[in-house]
Structure formats: structure tokens, C-alpha cells
Design an enzyme around this catalytic site. Structure first.
Site, PDB file in Angstrom:
ATOM      1  N   ASP A  21     -56.407 -37.226 -58.352  1.00  0.00           N
ATOM      2  CA  ASP A  21     -57.855 -37.443 -58.350  1.00  0.00           C
ATOM      3  C   ASP A  21     -58.568 -36.404 -59.211  1.00  0.00           C
ATOM      4  OD1 ASP A  21     -60.178 -38.720 -57.649  1.00  0.00           O
ATOM      5  OD2 ASP A  21     -60.373 -37.743 -55.702  1.00  0.00           O
ATOM      6  N   ASN A  69     -59.504 -49.835 -57.508  1.00  0.00           N
ATOM      7  CA  ASN A  69     -59.808 -49.427 -58.884  1.00  0.00           C
ATOM      8  C   ASN A  69     -60.154 -50.603 -59.792  1.00  0.00           C
ATOM      9  OD1 ASN A  69     -57.379 -46.697 -58.947  1.00  0.00           O
ATOM     10  ND2 ASN A  69     -59.541 -46.681 -58.413  1.00  0.00           N
TER      11      ASN A  69
END
Length: 245
Positions: A21, A69
Site C-alpha cells: 500500500d 481496485n
């Protein structure tokens, strides 16, 4: 501190899962677009993989692209797919040098056709490697994984192949995407966020977590070794008390 030299090689996590991340935020801090962060994140993947091979960790899983995503801007999704294809093509020599076997889990059919082809080609080229298995979680969501496993088992019960009394934790695990992989011992997430974001919910019931404040492109093998060292200094009781261990 040189964490690599104080790690106990007899107490290594057998499986490390990583949520990579912070690529976009790292890029914005540098005045670049988000894709620049994803491109630089590939270097941290290589560092991590070679670090795991060097220290002796046999399984690594990277949360490369979640089902959520797909909701990102179209341009970013397309760029991520191209980075995936390019990285697999260029890193295959890294896989071969380090005897790394590539594996993938998730709804792989959701990926563009050219990504699926390159992914399968790389998997085929590395299938005989046995030093470390690198699993890419692609179009992956743990809730969808659990739901799919439940439906598969329910169908077998409906077909008379299974009784409800036959349903065990082991059977359920065999119907997940990750069948054949050990559950993660250690999960690392960068960027300072402290959540697991629909990643391996079933498998991480007893996983140790390491949340780091750095962004993924800043992650190095020294960070990896520090996480392993800290993991080794935790007491994993699995519901028991200390005196039983």
C-alpha cells in the site's frame, strides 16, 4: 541494527503475505502521478522476493490487485495491467535466478486476455522451481473467495456427494483459491493503514500483523528482516497459555 544477522533461521515465518500500500501517495508526495508510484513499487517487490529467498522464507503472497481496485479510474487500471505484463516479462529472469515459482490466485478470468497469457507463460516457465513460491493475488477478494467456496461445497451436498457432517475446516480450506498454500504466519502492510482490506480473511485467523508507516516504494529487504525479527519475538499461543507452549 543489522536484523538479518540476528534472525533465528530455525524460526522463520513459512508464509509472508504483503499488502503493498501507498504507491499513489508516495508518487503524489513527489509531484508525480499515481502510475509513477506503481512503477517504482516493482523495485520493492524484487527487493522483498530476493530478501525472502536469501533468508529462507518459502512462501510469499502479494496483494497485487483487489476486486475493489476495478473501481479505480479506468486509466489507472489500464496502467496497472500494463505494469503487470511488463513486470512479469522483465522479472522472469529474477524468478529463474532465484528459483522462484510463480503462482496466482483470484478471479484471473477478469484480467485482460494479454495479461492472462503473460501470467500463464511466466507460471509455466517457473513451474519446476522449488526455492520459493511467489503468489500474486489478482482480482482477489476474500469475501468472494469464501462465498465461492461455500457455493462449491453446498453444490456437492446438494448432489449427494457430501453430508453436512463431512464439512470441516480442512475441507473448506481445500475449496479456497489458496488451496495447497500454508496459512500466512506474518502479514505486512505498508502506508500506515491498519486494516486487512478483504485480504485472506479465512487464512489469516492466527497471522501476526506488521503495519509500517512507510510507503511501499520505500520498502527494502532491511524492512523485511526487521519485520521477521519482530515476528520472532512474539509469542504465538493459538488459544493456549504460555505454559503450554
Amino acid at each position: 541494527m543489522d536484523f538479518k544477522n540476528i534472525i533465528n533461521k530455525d524460526n522463520l515465518p513459512q508464509h509472508i503475505a504483503i499488502i503493498m500500500d501507498g504507491n499513489g501517495r508516495w508518487a503524489r508526495e513527489k509531484g508525480e502521478d499515481r502510475v509513477f508510484g506503481h512503477q517504482n513499487g516493482v523495485n520493492s517487490v524484487r527487493e522483498t522476493l530476493e530478501g525472502c529467498v536469501e533468508i529462507g522464507v518459502p512462501f510469499v503472497t502479494l496483494y497485487a490487485f483487489s476486486t475493489e481496485n476495478w473501481n479505480r479510474p479506468k486509466e489507472e487500471v489500464q496502467a496497472l495491467m500494463e505494469i503487470l505484463v511488463h513486470s512479469l516479462s522483465t522479472e522472469v529472469e529474477t524468478f529463474k535466478k532465484n528459483r522462484v515459482k510463480l503462482h496466482a490466485v483470484g478471479n484471473i478470468d477478469d484480467l485482460p486476455a494479454h495479461c492472462q497469457r503473460t501470467l500463464q507463460e511466466t507460471i509455466d516457465q517457473t513451474e519446476d522451481h522449488a526455492v520459493c513460491t511467489l503468489t500474486l493475488a489478482l482480482s482477489y477478494g476474500a469475501r468472494a473467495e469464501i462465498l465461492q467456496a461455500t457455493k462449491k461445497i453446498a453444490q456437492r451436498v446438494q448432489n449427494g456427494e457430501l453430508a453436512t457432517t463431512d464439512i470441516t475446516e480442512e475441507l473448506f480450506s481445500e475449496n479456497l483459491y489458496t488451496t495447497g498454500l500454508p496459512d500466512p504466519d506474518l502479514m505486512i502492510r505498508t502506508s500506515g493503514e491498519q486494516r486487512i482490506s478483504n485480504f485472506m480473511l479465512w487464512q489469516m485467523a492466527y497471522t501476526e500483523f506488521a503495519f509500517l508507516p512507510i510507503m511501499w516504494p520505500e520498502f527494502t529487504r532491511d524492512n523485511l528482516y526487521e519485520c521477521i525479527y519482530n515476528y520472532q519475538n512474539r509469542e504465538r499461543r493459538f488459544g493456549k497459555i504460555s505454559e503450554q507452549l
